[in-house]
Design an enzyme around this catalytic site. Sequence first.
Site, PDB file in Angstrom:
ATOM      1  N   HIS A  70       0.817  -1.362  -0.179  1.00 15.83           N
ATOM      2  CA  HIS A  70      -0.026  -0.097   0.097  1.00 15.83           C
ATOM      3  C   HIS A  70       0.990   1.338   0.025  1.00 15.83           C
ATOM      4  O   HIS A  70       0.531   2.305  -0.711  1.00 15.83           O
ATOM      5  CB  HIS A  70      -0.803   0.034   1.295  1.00 15.83           C
ATOM      6  CG  HIS A  70      -2.242  -0.850   0.918  1.00 15.83           C
ATOM      7  ND1 HIS A  70      -3.616  -0.382   1.573  1.00 15.83           N
ATOM      8  CD2 HIS A  70      -2.319  -2.237   0.552  1.00 15.83           C
ATOM      9  CE1 HIS A  70      -4.116  -1.336   1.196  1.00 15.83           C
ATOM     10  NE2 HIS A  70      -3.696  -2.427   0.908  1.00 15.83           N
ATOM     11  N   ASP A 249      -6.193 -17.597   2.883  1.00 11.68           N
ATOM     12  CA  ASP A 249      -5.593 -18.841   2.540  1.00 11.68           C
ATOM     13  C   ASP A 249      -6.023 -19.838   3.994  1.00 11.68           C
ATOM     14  O   ASP A 249      -5.139 -20.034   4.597  1.00 11.68           O
ATOM     15  CB  ASP A 249      -4.150 -18.751   2.494  1.00 11.68           C
ATOM     16  CG  ASP A 249      -3.341 -19.913   1.928  1.00 11.68           C
ATOM     17  OD1 ASP A 249      -4.428 -21.266   1.734  1.00 11.68           O
ATOM     18  OD2 ASP A 249      -2.310 -20.146   1.928  1.00 11.68           O
ATOM     19  N   SER A 252      -3.885 -22.280   6.403  1.00 14.08           N
ATOM     20  CA  SER A 252      -2.568 -21.884   6.657  1.00 14.08           C
ATOM     21  C   SER A 252      -2.296 -20.428   6.412  1.00 14.08           C
ATOM     22  O   SER A 252      -1.217 -20.125   5.928  1.00 14.08           O
ATOM     23  CB  SER A 252      -1.587 -22.645   5.424  1.00 14.08           C
ATOM     24  OG  SER A 252      -1.878 -22.224   4.138  1.00 14.08           O
TER      25      SER A 252
END
Length: 329
Positions: A70, A249, A252
């Site tokens: 960012h 995800d 994990s």
Amino acid sequence: MAFSKNSFGVFVLQLMVLALLSLHAEGQGLKVGFYEKSCPQAEKIVLTVMSDVMAVAPSLSGPLLRMHFHDCFIRGCDGSVLLDSPTGQSEKFSPPNLSLRGFNIIDKVKWALEKACPGVVSCADIVALVARDVTMATKGPYWEVETGRRDGKVSLFADPINRVTGLPPPFASITLLKQSFAMRGLNTKDLVVLSGGHTIGMSHCSSFENRLYNFTGKGDTDPSMDQNYIARLKLKCKPRDQTTLAELDPGSFLTFDDSYFRLVTKGRGLLESDAALLNDPETRAYLIQSISHGSTFFKDFGVSMVKMGRIGVLTGSQGEVRKVCTKTN
């Protein structure tokens, strides 16, 4: 002033040359070990602080990695995303940055560095070093971070939401993603590789709610999304939920690995911008390669992070080295 066709052509050529020179100059003034003499323990200090932080707050790994992205995509890697504003008019308060976390960790690292080497290490470099260290802390790759960035003095609320030059939104198409990366000197491979950073971290339900409940405005779901995955997400994310977080995800999200690519190929990319990687031959091919035994993702990620870390940097006498990361000197 009137231009002849020939003089206009020369003018355009000059602009093209200047643009090329500007692109070539990206990253000039940076080098590995920039603080070797001025603050030889700098990187060790950053690593020590971050090791302590990750031991108690590993969920900050994703947000701190995303902070570097960012920062670099708006005004270059100049620490402008860190600046506060009493009226809420800096980048930090712009909608795409409201979900960023870990600003206090950057302040913690800065305090430790100021104690050891006052006025030497920039906040922009701290963001870059922290991004590398949280990746390592989550079992991801190591790469040599080029340092020597200076801190910017300008941070504007409007920049991250600019429709052309702002941060790519979570619903970005592959065309928009490629354009956004290209204007910053990053190629299609960099796009898919850096998207792999979504292997750690989480996203607010509001960033993908339309895929679950109203994809085309008819109360429907995104047909490209795995239906079983949609059913699971609906249990977590209710309509108009602005606070709940979902793992980018699942299973994990605190481990840096290539499972994100596997999920995307199965229609389980959380954001539209994740799913968009299947809509381009080059990005799709990389996804498939990365879930095979010939994956080069870890090596590629370090290379692309170095490239991203060169975007629009201030070096030499440009900018400043802030004493406090949240305000200019």
